[in-house]
Design an enzyme around this catalytic site. Structure first.
Site, mmCIF file in Angstrom:
data_model
loop_
_atom_site.group_PDB
_atom_site.id
_atom_site.type_symbol
_atom_site.label_atom_id
_atom_site.label_comp_id
_atom_site.label_asym_id
_atom_site.label_seq_id
_atom_site.Cartn_x
_atom_site.Cartn_y
_atom_site.Cartn_z
ATOM 1 N N LYS A 135 29.983 32.554 -28.182
ATOM 2 C CA LYS A 135 31.180 31.722 -28.102
ATOM 3 C C LYS A 135 31.783 31.505 -29.495
ATOM 4 O O LYS A 135 32.174 32.459 -30.139
ATOM 5 C CB LYS A 135 30.818 30.420 -27.394
ATOM 6 C CG LYS A 135 30.034 30.626 -26.069
ATOM 7 C CD LYS A 135 30.855 31.398 -25.082
ATOM 8 C CE LYS A 135 30.236 31.670 -23.729
ATOM 9 N NZ LYS A 135 28.839 31.922 -23.585
ATOM 10 N N ARG A 186 11.507 44.306 -34.426
ATOM 11 C CA ARG A 186 11.416 43.183 -33.472
ATOM 12 C C ARG A 186 10.965 41.934 -34.219
ATOM 13 O O ARG A 186 11.426 40.831 -33.960
ATOM 14 C CB ARG A 186 10.460 43.511 -32.318
ATOM 15 C CG ARG A 186 10.162 42.292 -31.458
ATOM 16 C CD ARG A 186 9.592 42.593 -30.066
ATOM 17 N NE ARG A 186 8.685 43.703 -30.012
ATOM 18 C CZ ARG A 186 7.416 43.706 -30.489
ATOM 19 N NH1 ARG A 186 6.914 42.615 -31.045
ATOM 20 N NH2 ARG A 186 6.676 44.785 -30.393
ATOM 21 N N TYR A 229 25.525 24.247 -18.428
ATOM 22 C CA TYR A 229 25.920 25.605 -18.052
ATOM 23 C C TYR A 229 25.106 26.046 -16.830
ATOM 24 O O TYR A 229 23.897 25.812 -16.763
ATOM 25 C CB TYR A 229 25.692 26.542 -19.247
ATOM 26 C CG TYR A 229 25.868 27.998 -18.906
ATOM 27 C CD1 TYR A 229 27.055 28.444 -18.316
ATOM 28 C CD2 TYR A 229 24.862 28.911 -19.141
ATOM 29 C CE1 TYR A 229 27.213 29.775 -17.984
ATOM 30 C CE2 TYR A 229 25.022 30.247 -18.818
ATOM 31 C CZ TYR A 229 26.202 30.671 -18.230
ATOM 32 O OH TYR A 229 26.350 31.988 -17.893
ATOM 33 N N ASP A 241 22.145 21.678 -26.830
ATOM 34 C CA ASP A 241 22.939 22.897 -26.728
ATOM 35 C C ASP A 241 24.301 22.551 -27.325
ATOM 36 O O ASP A 241 25.109 21.847 -26.710
ATOM 37 C CB ASP A 241 23.047 23.340 -25.265
ATOM 38 C CG ASP A 241 23.805 24.654 -25.114
ATOM 39 O OD1 ASP A 241 24.662 24.933 -25.975
ATOM 40 O OD2 ASP A 241 23.559 25.374 -24.142
HETATM 41 O O1 P1T Z 1 25.998 33.843 -22.180
HETATM 42 P P1 P1T Z 1 24.910 33.562 -23.174
HETATM 43 O O2 P1T Z 1 25.210 33.981 -24.553
HETATM 44 O O3 P1T Z 1 23.562 34.033 -22.687
HETATM 45 O O4 P1T Z 1 24.806 31.950 -23.299
HETATM 46 C C1 P1T Z 1 24.458 31.102 -22.238
HETATM 47 C C2 P1T Z 1 25.080 29.746 -22.435
HETATM 48 C C3 P1T Z 1 24.318 28.713 -22.960
HETATM 49 N N1 P1T Z 1 24.838 27.482 -23.170
HETATM 50 C C4 P1T Z 1 26.131 27.213 -22.900
HETATM 51 C C5 P1T Z 1 26.667 25.843 -23.135
HETATM 52 C C6 P1T Z 1 26.957 28.209 -22.396
HETATM 53 O O5 P1T Z 1 28.240 27.906 -22.162
HETATM 54 C C7 P1T Z 1 26.429 29.508 -22.141
HETATM 55 C C8 P1T Z 1 27.264 30.599 -21.576
HETATM 56 N N2 P1T Z 1 28.424 30.158 -20.954
HETATM 57 C C9 P1T Z 1 29.360 30.932 -20.335
HETATM 58 C C10 P1T Z 1 29.277 32.268 -20.219
HETATM 59 C C11 P1T Z 1 30.519 30.199 -19.800
HETATM 60 O O6 P1T Z 1 31.580 30.814 -19.530
HETATM 61 O O7 P1T Z 1 30.414 28.972 -19.653
#
Ligand code: P1T
Length: 392
Positions: A198, A49, A101, A173
């Site tokens: 992504k 961890r 988001y 972000d």
């Molecule tokens: O899904 P995750 O890895 O927990 O990330 C969250 C997140 C944070 N910031 C942005 C700009 C994001 O687009 C996302 C996740 N977004 C999607 C799942 C989506 O389809 O927009």
């Protein structure tokens, strides 16, 4: 030796051949713990961890790509966000760009507000809106650029100036741009955050988040919270992300080449398309700022089709290559309906005020052959057109 380029660092930073075996890829250290020679005598690794060699290699590579003092990896983008927000406490004020988001909105409004943090959501493309709400308690300005899903462009350098003048940190972000197209720390930001699910991963086969920090003191505080909270990724996912990073540059080039062609095509379909949002289009309100702070315009195109929810639904059902799915940034093309899917956690009034209409469709343009993508979109829009004509 002259400083190495982006792709060289993506492939080599933190990833020297394994000294014991010569393995050219970083081994997956699938272990929870490490044998110690004597009580407290370890070789830098005590418990996974806290630290794991595969994760350490990944964090070194990420820091190199963002020009950061250090980087940290988390179990998801949301875990990264939640851990960053744990740096703040009751009474602290946070300014957030209003188009973000849906999960970010939910985390701030439904979780962290309970702990006494105050949030103001403003249109950060208008710096005067940020100036209007900034106050002595402001500790953080949080923006996306390009934003999800409207692809608004926020001037990162300007936001850093406002934040720093008031003693606040700037977090960006940077999920939509990736460090290949935009490096927020070089523009004055303190924190660059990614849903690594992504573009960084790039193959829709993992869920992870990462944070790059400009300052070693902020890095160390966040590392303390990473260990204390424990939302860390496993070594296998760290390895997959390392593999994804190696091709980030070539993938991003192709993503944005295809996206530009898609945006141009959609802009010509004024018969059934009512809005095309892509920062690379000259008519996009953020085009000039994007051209200044990004080295390319990215792979997402957001489009509004005629006919509201019914039109969007018919269009999305007719697509064959674009999969109807949440997420973005993978090699395969995806189509998302923000109002019902990714941004459903944003209240309807807030969604509509921000411009997330029922006809809005977000396209994550993949790296397939562009002719096939255009043919798919063409057929789906034609289906929309003939049905619309039939109704008339
Ligand atoms: O899904 P995750 O890895 O927990 O990330 C969250 C997140 C944070 N910031 C942005 C700009 C994001 O687009 C996302 C996740 N977004 C999607 C799942 C989506 O389809 O927009």
């Amino acid at each position: 030796m002259k400083p190495e380029g982006f792709s060289t660092r993506a492939i080599h930073a933190g990833q020297e051949p394994d000294p014991q075996t010569g393995s050219v890829t970083v081994p997956i250290y699938q272990t929870s713990t490490y044998a110690q020679a004597d009580i407290g005598q370890h070789r830098g690794y005590e418990y996974s961890r806290t630290d794991n060699p595969t994760r350490s290699a990944l964090q070194t590579a990420l820091a190199s790509l963002d020009g950061a003092a250090g980087a940290l990896a988390f179990a998801s983008g949301m875990a990264a966000e939640a851990t960053v927000m744990a740096l703040f406490g009751p009474g602290d004020h946070v300014i957030v760009s209003d188009d973000c988001y849906g999960g970010t909105y939910r985390l701030f409004e439904r979780v962290y507000r309970k702990y006494g943090l105050r949030f103001d959501f403003v249109d950060a493309t208008r710096p005067e809106e940020v100036e209007r709400v900034v106050c002595p308690e402001t500790r953080l300005i949080w923006i996306e650029s390009p934003t999800n899903p409207l692809l608004k462009i926020v001037d990162i350098r300007h936001m850093a100036e406002i934040g720093h003048a008031h003693g606040a940190l700037l977090a960006v972000d940077n999920t939509f741009a990736s460090p290949y197209l935009q490096r927020p720390l070089e523009l004055g930001a303190d924190i660059a955050l990614y849903s690594a699910t992504k573009y960084l991963g790039g193959h829709s086969d993992l869920v992870m988040g990462t944070v790059s920090l400009a300052d070693v003191e902020v890095h160390d505080r966040l590392k303390f919270h990473q260990n204390a909270i424990g939302a860390v990724p496993g070594p296998m996912d760290c390895w997959l992300l390392l593999r994804g990073l190696k091709t980030l540059a070539v993938r991003m080039e192709r993503h944005q080449q295809n996206a530009a062609a898609v945006a141009r095509y959609l802009a010509g379909r004024t018969d059934v398309v009512t809005r095309v949002l892509y920062p690379g289009l000259e008519e996009h309100p953020g085009h000039d700022v994007a051209a200044r702070q990004m080295s390319g315009f990215g792979g997402i195109v957001t489009v509004e089709v005629a006919g509201g929810l019914e039109g969007a639904s018919r269009f999305m059902r007719s697509l064959q290559l674009f999969a109807l799915a949440e997420s973005l940034g993978g090699v395969e093309s995806l189509a998302d309906h923000p109002a019902v899917m990714t941004h459903a956690s944003v209240p309807k009034e807030a969604r509509e005020a921000a411009g997330i209409s029922d006809g809005l469709v977000r396209l994550s343009v993949g790296i397939e052959d562009v002719e096939d993508l255009l043919a798919d979109l063409d057929a789906a829009l034609n289906a929309l057109d003939s049905r619309a004509t039939a109704v008339r």
